[in-house]
Design a protein around this motif. Sequence first.
Motif, PDB file in Angstrom:
ATOM      1  N   UNK A  87       0.815  -1.213   0.000  1.00  0.00           N
ATOM      2  CA  UNK A  87       0.000   0.000   0.000  1.00  0.00           C
ATOM      3  C   UNK A  87       0.852   1.267   0.000  1.00  0.00           C
ATOM      4  N   UNK A  88       2.137   1.146   0.349  1.00  0.00           N
ATOM      5  CA  UNK A  88       3.044   2.283   0.208  1.00  0.00           C
ATOM      6  C   UNK A  88       3.697   2.281  -1.167  1.00  0.00           C
ATOM      7  N   UNK A  89       4.161   1.109  -1.600  1.00  0.00           N
ATOM      8  CA  UNK A  89       4.820   1.007  -2.905  1.00  0.00           C
ATOM      9  C   UNK A  89       3.949   1.504  -4.043  1.00  0.00           C
ATOM     10  N   UNK A  90       2.635   1.274  -3.937  1.00  0.00           N
ATOM     11  CA  UNK A  90       1.723   1.679  -5.019  1.00  0.00           C
ATOM     12  C   UNK A  90       1.595   3.193  -5.135  1.00  0.00           C
ATOM     13  N   UNK A  91       2.050   3.925  -4.112  1.00  0.00           N
ATOM     14  CA  UNK A  91       1.900   5.383  -4.114  1.00  0.00           C
ATOM     15  C   UNK A  91       3.128   6.112  -4.655  1.00  0.00           C
ATOM     16  N   UNK A  92       4.235   5.389  -4.861  1.00  0.00           N
ATOM     17  CA  UNK A  92       5.484   6.060  -5.256  1.00  0.00           C
ATOM     18  C   UNK A  92       5.394   6.665  -6.654  1.00  0.00           C
ATOM     19  N   UNK A  93       4.924   5.875  -7.613  1.00  0.00           N
ATOM     20  CA  UNK A  93       4.864   6.383  -8.996  1.00  0.00           C
ATOM     21  C   UNK A  93       3.960   7.608  -9.118  1.00  0.00           C
ATOM     22  N   UNK A  94       2.708   7.559  -8.597  1.00  0.00           N
ATOM     23  CA  UNK A  94       1.876   8.770  -8.688  1.00  0.00           C
ATOM     24  C   UNK A  94       2.452   9.954  -7.923  1.00  0.00           C
ATOM     25  N   UNK A  95       3.137   9.675  -6.804  1.00  0.00           N
ATOM     26  CA  UNK A  95       3.773  10.764  -6.058  1.00  0.00           C
ATOM     27  C   UNK A  95       4.823  11.457  -6.918  1.00  0.00           C
ATOM     28  N   UNK A  96       5.665  10.677  -7.587  1.00  0.00           N
ATOM     29  CA  UNK A  96       6.682  11.257  -8.465  1.00  0.00           C
ATOM     30  C   UNK A  96       6.037  12.066  -9.586  1.00  0.00           C
ATOM     31  N   UNK A  97       4.936  11.561 -10.132  1.00  0.00           N
ATOM     32  CA  UNK A  97       4.240  12.279 -11.208  1.00  0.00           C
ATOM     33  C   UNK A  97       3.766  13.645 -10.728  1.00  0.00           C
ATOM     34  N   UNK A  98       3.210  13.680  -9.529  1.00  0.00           N
ATOM     35  CA  UNK A  98       2.692  14.942  -8.991  1.00  0.00           C
ATOM     36  C   UNK A  98       3.837  15.914  -8.734  1.00  0.00           C
ATOM     37  N   UNK A  99       4.936  15.421  -8.154  1.00  0.00           N
ATOM     38  CA  UNK A  99       6.067  16.302  -7.860  1.00  0.00           C
ATOM     39  C   UNK A  99       6.640  16.895  -9.146  1.00  0.00           C
ATOM     40  N   UNK A 100       6.748  16.052 -10.182  1.00  0.00           N
ATOM     41  CA  UNK A 100       7.244  16.566 -11.479  1.00  0.00           C
ATOM     42  C   UNK A 100       6.281  17.602 -12.043  1.00  0.00           C
ATOM     43  N   UNK A 101       4.980  17.336 -11.927  1.00  0.00           N
ATOM     44  CA  UNK A 101       3.992  18.290 -12.433  1.00  0.00           C
ATOM     45  C   UNK A 101       4.037  19.597 -11.648  1.00  0.00           C
ATOM     46  N   UNK A 102       4.495  19.548 -10.391  1.00  0.00           N
ATOM     47  CA  UNK A 102       4.672  20.758  -9.592  1.00  0.00           C
ATOM     48  C   UNK A 102       5.885  21.564 -10.052  1.00  0.00           C
ATOM     49  N   UNK A 104       9.070  20.502  -9.782  1.00  0.00           N
ATOM     50  CA  UNK A 104      10.212  20.307  -8.896  1.00  0.00           C
ATOM     51  C   UNK A 104      11.133  19.216  -9.442  1.00  0.00           C
ATOM     52  N   UNK A 105      12.439  19.474  -9.513  1.00  0.00           N
ATOM     53  CA  UNK A 105      13.379  18.437  -9.977  1.00  0.00           C
ATOM     54  C   UNK A 105      13.408  17.261  -9.012  1.00  0.00           C
ATOM     55  N   UNK A 106      13.361  16.043  -9.578  1.00  0.00           N
ATOM     56  CA  UNK A 106      13.466  14.817  -8.774  1.00  0.00           C
ATOM     57  C   UNK A 106      14.782  14.134  -9.127  1.00  0.00           C
ATOM     58  N   UNK A 107      15.468  13.627  -8.106  1.00  0.00           N
ATOM     59  CA  UNK A 107      16.709  12.884  -8.338  1.00  0.00           C
ATOM     60  C   UNK A 107      16.577  11.509  -7.702  1.00  0.00           C
ATOM     61  N   UNK A 108      16.874  10.460  -8.485  1.00  0.00           N
ATOM     62  CA  UNK A 108      16.909   9.075  -7.987  1.00  0.00           C
ATOM     63  C   UNK A 108      18.157   8.440  -8.583  1.00  0.00           C
ATOM     64  N   UNK A 109      19.175   8.205  -7.751  1.00  0.00           N
ATOM     65  CA  UNK A 109      20.448   7.661  -8.243  1.00  0.00           C
ATOM     66  C   UNK A 109      20.611   6.223  -7.764  1.00  0.00           C
ATOM     67  N   UNK A 110      20.909   5.325  -8.696  1.00  0.00           N
ATOM     68  CA  UNK A 110      21.094   3.913  -8.352  1.00  0.00           C
ATOM     69  C   UNK A 110      22.402   3.698  -7.605  1.00  0.00           C
ATOM     70  N   UNK A 111      22.395   2.702  -6.724  1.00  0.00           N
ATOM     71  CA  UNK A 111      23.627   2.283  -6.062  1.00  0.00           C
ATOM     72  C   UNK A 111      23.989   3.084  -4.837  1.00  0.00           C
ATOM     73  N   UNK A 112      23.272   4.178  -4.582  1.00  0.00           N
ATOM     74  CA  UNK A 112      23.512   4.989  -3.387  1.00  0.00           C
ATOM     75  C   UNK A 112      22.160   5.309  -2.768  1.00  0.00           C
TER      76      UNK A 112
END
Length: 916
Positions: A87-102, A104-112
């Motif tokens: 129920x938390x994992x399902x909210x990540x993608x829409x959350x990112x969509x909303x933040x981008x639509x706001x 705001x730059x989003x950063x997600x770096x693999x390995x760190x």
Amino acid sequence: MATIQKPPFILVDGSSYLFRAFHGLPPLTNSKGQDTGAIYGVINMLRSLIKQYNPSNIAVVFDAKGKTFRDDIYKEYKANRPPMPEELGSQIKPLHEIIRAMGLPIIVEEGVEADDVIGTLARIATEKGIDTVISTGDKDMAQLVNKHITLINTMTNQVMDVDGVKEKFGIPPELVIDFLALKGDKVDNIPGVPGVGDKSAQALLNGIGGIDEIYNNLDKIADLSFRGSKSMAAKMQEHEEQARLSYELATIKCDVDMEFCPETLVPTEQDNGKLEILFTEYEFKRWLNEVSSQAAAEESEEATTTAPAQKIDNSEYETIFDKDSLSSWLNALKEAPLFAFDTETTSLNYMEAELVGISVCAEPGKAAYIPVAHDYPGAPEQLDRDWVLEQFKPLLEDPEVKKVGQHIKYDKNVLANYGINLQGIAFDTMLESYVLNSTASRHDMDTLALAHLDHKTIHFEDIAGKGAKQLTFNQIDLDQAAPYAAEDADITLRLHQVLWEKLNKEDKLKSILLDVEVPLASVLSRMEQLGVYIDSQRLGQHSQDLAKRIDELEKTVHEEAGEPFNLGSTKQLQQVLFEKLELPVIKKTPKGAPSTSEEVLQELALEYPIPKMIMEYRGLTKLKNTYTDKLPKMICHRTGRVHTSYHQAVTATGRLSSTEPNLQNIPIRNEEGRRVRQAFVPRDGYKIVAADYSQIELRIMAHLSQDKGLLDAFSQGKDIHRATAAEVFDQKLDDVTAEQRRSAKAINFGLIYGMSAFGLSKQLNIPRNEAQEYMDLYFERYPGVLKYMDDTRALAKEKGYVETVFGRRLYLPDIKASNGARRKGAERAAINAPMQGTAADIIKMAMIKVDEWIQSNSNDDIYMMMQVHDELVFEIKEDQVDAASEKIVSLMENAATLSVPLDVEAGQGKNWDEAH
């Protein structure tokens, strides 16, 4: 308490926000049952933060999926943490969509971790003298605090500077890592030193110094005045390795190699149109009200100038009950340069749908609904349906009277059931939206009206209700039904005006719409209405055979496992494979359980019998449930045939898809799948003919790359896989072995889909370095292909989209994503989409040409019946098969002109399998 004077750079610990919002707020769902509480909490904190500081530079940083370098250092790192709840994992993608639509730059770096990205950016900012605020609830971040870096906890509004760290931890910021290393961290499973708590850690650090100083002065520990100081030196000595490991784990990495810097991380203008769609979807009504008044203004300048400025209302909509009014409307429609047309029916299944009413619009704001079959108790008297259709028929069948619809293929099919051949289809708003941008959003009317007209339409559920008690349209009171139906026509015409203005400026996109997609809709409609005969007896026997084999497999698996269990239960399968039989765990689910995915089972099946049998069991069960059991139930009682629905506006690349049944997924590589195809049969006196493009995507690759080696191989009619093997393995064509050809085929097709050396090594079951050598040799022999791939990636990053040979666009929103996996996925799509999209364009153009030829013959000898991938399937009278096949092959091969010839192979038989 410290105060901040408008810091120019804010770093948001998105992962910290996410977990705190999820665990700190009560559960929240929308009316569809989607979890929305974490989304609401994070966005609320972000809005509060932005309102407070109005930052000129900002980034929201999230943890990437998967392991980090700390997991390599210490396998038990964060092992105590439970897997992320679904129920938390399902909210990540829409959350990112909303933040981008706001904006705001989003950063997600693999390995760190997010901490490391924040630490690196904060360090860079500090070196440049830029003051930074880190918004987080993570205590570990205190190690970053200095005179330029401050923490703020948005939930408590507490600000922490250097003095604040000393007050909270009893030590300065530069000793926070040592503090965490000594006392450990149960949440992150950092071991620390047994017996060291907050007070003893503070005493050690303030009395002696950091860990290095402590280990250089173990003899001084006994002199410190804290409980247990006398025995602490021995503990420290015993657990030195653990303490130093803990120090390494607790240290935020401040030298992450990435492409971002504080100056370039600036907020952009928020996309109010997109936010309105998202806030509507997740039912954040207060925020929806805030953005809805601005949404149209935030559309591109182009859109705002073409969208109607006035508020859309239904005051001039009419409901037609008398013949004179209908006659007046028919005259107006005939004179209009273009009118919108829509049907209201009892079902989404076009073969079963009964006409309930017709809506039309010839001018924005003026629309009419003609009810003909509302039959609820107390319904007013309506015009006779047959009479209304008789009046409409000349208008609807006139190819010179231009019509526009939203998914008008459905309306064409419904009218066909009443003997009306809808012609003059000039536009379709669903297809206009799809051609403009296939990936931007859904292409249904409700979504498009909100995005392009700033108008929230009356939804069907608003007037019909939901679930099992939902009314069919004939049961809906006309006071509600008429405005809904008339609005459909009005909105369709308005949407067309907005979308066409954009398309009309893009010649290639305009051509894709007018020369391919719109005419194809009528072709598909004819194919859908025709349907295909199914031998239900053959399928019934197949179902019995499958049931027997499935039962045998189940018994054999139970014997191998030593106990009965439900093969369809993932949980029970996990217990048997990984707990009882102790098979190696290759991959885990997001919740941390051993995965039993197809990919995992394939790998395990190489060495163990049960995974192989489970794969067969799954395949046969799916075949039985999806096809052999279901297809006979889908036969239309009126026609005795099965009628699929083809979808033009679903896939990103332009390929068609189909549902009820899905013709694209019937297996062809195994006997059981081919038996399903054997049940697709022609009418008496006819044969099935299947015409298939040969290696079309590789030919398109040759055209796009203009690689001389590929062009020569295809132009000379060589076996492309054998030719590739000869080049890669430096052999004469005749000396190429079957194994070498197989490897070359894997490389050829792998490159089309952006396969890496790792992927090729798995497919060929060879070492990775050997696979890399194969690929290197390939690019040596075909340098044009490498250049095409490099140039395409670069062009995609520059433009944000790629194009097919004919100008169809595929937008790639992730092509500049900071997340490596998403970016690489977009790069693979950039290489593949022009080939897959061009292949889709070609077969669509071929269908139009073949259909024109069939229609011009005006006989009952040849029918185009199905389209599956690169194949067209026909039903042709036996004495016409040879001549017709030759003509079809010629039309398909000449549907488009590339730098290499298109090659089509046609087969015939008494069923689809024989013909393929």
